[in-house]
Each structure stands twice: as structure tokens, then as C-alpha cells.
Design a protein around this motif. Sequence first.
Motif, PDB file in Angstrom:
ATOM      1  N   UNK A 156       1.376  -0.919  -0.033  1.00 46.69           N
ATOM      2  CA  UNK A 156       0.336  -0.277  -0.022  1.00 46.69           C
ATOM      3  C   UNK A 156       0.784   1.519  -0.083  1.00 46.69           C
ATOM      4  N   UNK A 157       1.607   1.576   1.319  1.00 46.05           N
ATOM      5  CA  UNK A 157       2.420   2.556   1.403  1.00 46.05           C
ATOM      6  C   UNK A 157       3.360   2.883   0.046  1.00 46.05           C
ATOM      7  N   UNK A 158       4.183   1.724  -0.522  1.00 44.68           N
ATOM      8  CA  UNK A 158       4.902   1.745  -1.613  1.00 44.68           C
ATOM      9  C   UNK A 158       3.744   1.860  -3.370  1.00 44.68           C
ATOM     10  N   UNK A 159       3.013   1.253  -2.978  1.00 44.93           N
ATOM     11  CA  UNK A 159       2.518   1.242  -4.697  1.00 44.93           C
ATOM     12  C   UNK A 159       1.603   2.268  -4.691  1.00 44.93           C
ATOM     13  N   UNK A 160       0.443   2.622  -3.592  1.00 42.24           N
ATOM     14  CA  UNK A 160       0.056   4.315  -4.008  1.00 42.24           C
ATOM     15  C   UNK A 160       0.385   4.991  -3.362  1.00 42.24           C
TER      16      UNK A 160
END
Length: 170
Positions: A156-160
Motif C-alpha cells: 500500500x505505502x510503496x505502490x499507492x
Amino acid sequence: MERGWRRALGEAISRNDHRNWLAGAVAGLGGAIAIGAMEWLSVEAHYPLAVIPFATSIVLVIGSPDVEPAQPRALIGGHLVTALVGFAVLKLTGPQAWAAAAAVGLSILAMYLTGTFHPPAGINPLLVVSGNLPATFLLAPVLAGAVLLTAFAVVWHRWVRRQNWPRRWL
């Protein structure tokens, strides 16, 4: 004009701006997706969702990812430590109401001493003792859920959000 709006949106989401409604909506979407997956897993594992202790962990990890209790050491370690304390108290006392309260207090101490302070994990010893849960609860849903939640948070944090998370693993 459109590029400026998109850039501002991307920046608000990446820094997790708590005053930006769209950043909040994206964080809410992440929490909803994680809860939906957790609900599906609870059905598959035959554990009622109310006995799976991760809803508040999801809120913390998605909504305040930079704080120490949202890091993997605290997330995974806090859930494991508190569940283990719950099982130790359950073994010594049985499923007594006073024992459940004592287990929560001892869990807070244990998280402090092990450097795994994760407030949402405080529900684990209460669930273990008051529900007289089997030892398998430690592996699924506690360990499996904490690891899956950590994996979800990384994605979530790396891609979004396009942010490096976690700040540190241990």
C-alpha cells in the motif's frame, strides 16, 4: 491546470496529509480493502471477525505509518507478545475476568520491555483469556494476520502512496 491538480493530489497522498480529504479517502480505501481481506480470511479460517484483532492495527498502519507503533517490529512483535502473555495467564489462571484484565496489564509491560509497543495489540490477551482460545490462535490469526497486514502495508505505502515504508524493520 489538470497537471497541477494531479501533482497536488499525488503529493498529499504521498505525505499522508491529514488535512486533505482525498488523502484521507485513499487511506480509508486502504483500510477498507484490508478489512475486506481480513473478513474473507476469517470466513475461510472459521474464526469470527470479532475475534481477529487487526481492525485498529490497520487504522494505525495506514493512517499514521510513520509512528513507531506502526512499524513492523511493533506490529508483528506486539501482537505475538501480547498473545503469548494471554496464553501464559490463561494457562495459570483459567478464563477468569480478573485474569483477562491482569493479562492486558502484563501485556503492556511486556511490550514496553521488548520494544514492541503496539496499542491495538492490547486486545489479544483479553480475547485469549476471556474467550479461552486455543493455542492455534497464536499462529492463525495472530501471526499470519500480522505478517499479512505488514505485507499489505508495504504494498500500500510503496505502490499507492509511493513512499518507502517501513522506516525500519527491527
